[in-house]
Design a protein around this motif. Sequence first.
Motif, mmCIF file in Angstrom:
data_model
loop_
_atom_site.group_PDB
_atom_site.id
_atom_site.type_symbol
_atom_site.label_atom_id
_atom_site.label_comp_id
_atom_site.label_asym_id
_atom_site.label_seq_id
_atom_site.Cartn_x
_atom_site.Cartn_y
_atom_site.Cartn_z
ATOM 1 N N ARG A 155 0.830 -1.197 0.000
ATOM 2 C CA ARG A 155 0.000 0.000 0.000
ATOM 3 C C ARG A 155 0.873 1.259 0.000
ATOM 4 O O ARG A 155 0.585 2.231 -0.701
ATOM 5 C CB ARG A 155 -0.914 -0.001 1.239
ATOM 6 N N PHE A 195 -5.862 1.012 -4.950
ATOM 7 C CA PHE A 195 -6.180 0.735 -3.548
ATOM 8 C C PHE A 195 -7.482 -0.055 -3.421
ATOM 9 O O PHE A 195 -7.687 -0.788 -2.447
ATOM 10 C CB PHE A 195 -6.316 2.044 -2.757
ATOM 11 N N TRP A 203 -3.997 5.709 -8.009
ATOM 12 C CA TRP A 203 -4.348 5.265 -6.658
ATOM 13 C C TRP A 203 -5.654 4.481 -6.607
ATOM 14 O O TRP A 203 -6.033 3.975 -5.555
ATOM 15 C CB TRP A 203 -4.436 6.470 -5.729
#
Length: 388
Positions: free
Chosen positions: A68, A121, A118
Amino acid sequence: MTFESIDLFFNIVTTSICLFCAHLLMLRRRDPGVYLPLALLFLFQGISTGVAVMTEAYDPTGTGLLSRFNLITGALEIACPFLFWIYVRALTTEGEPERIANLRNHIGPIIFVTLCFWSLFFFPTEMSETQLEEDVPQLVVVLLVGLAVLVADIAFKIMIGTYVYLTVRRLMAYQTRLKEVFASTENRELTWVWVILASAGFYLCVNFAFTGLIGVGAFTEDAVGPWINTLSSFSLLALFWVIGVWGLRQRPGLVRMAVVEPQVPDMPPVQKYEKSALDKDRAQRIARKIEAAMAKDLLYRDPNLSLWDLAKHIGVTSHYVSQTLNTHLGKSFFELVNGWRIKDAIKQLTTTDATILVITYDVGFNSRSAFYKAFKRETGKTPTDLRK
């Protein structure tokens, strides 16, 4: 030795080079507006590559916190083309670096690509293919994430191409300005930046071709993935090694020496010759002074001669000298001085037995190659041909 181990080695070396160069640049106190963007470029790339190496070593499954964190730091690379453009922009600016107009037009795309990137995620990494087939909502998430990543990839490549174009434009204007200010430009031409831009253009072409061949089914990504990743890592290492070697020692090319110009009333505005107070008679007087400085004072023999030096020598502002050269004599400063140097060289070549190297430095050139290039451009011959 496997491709994976070679790839890991290249990434470790790249990380070390980037962090070391960032540290050295952060310690510089001179020209912070020039070197800070370069320091951030190295820092961002070093952090991104370093965290990726750690993730590959300690979180190979891609399900832990390190993965992450890798997604967060990986986005730092998105700002690298922008930072390199800022660096070149500051490097080629005359005086203090200018503020960036319409900064939001640069920051906006970076934020957009980062947010798309992103989206990973939300990718359900722990679900199997069978579960995805049975769970329609999760399948929709996977498709949306895949689309966002594809958009981020394409947008990032467009960003690279845009900043390559902007940097090329900047360098072309810079080369023109160099010839207006300096008689010898070979040590200021930023050839290494042109090499980097050519490499970036080649990278984009190869990358688009590779993606297209996979799209039409010419080969699968799994079949060529290992060696492609290794080649990409090596290219990244070579790129930042070149930037490090040259960027750490490169000085701004249009640095103005401490020359005090004479005070002249009614100075013209900064715009190029717009509403200038220089009339035809005064331009002719300045032209005669320039002629005398070259013919009698042999000012052209100074290898570091600049427009500012000539202006101080004849007691006229550099703006008026530049205007006289361009509008009255029809020459740039570079063409004027090198024309006098070649005229002197021809005289020495035909009347003396001095070697070509001695003549090269005597008339004001910094190198033999620069002399041969200028001589060929002016006469259509080489110095050796003239002496035959």
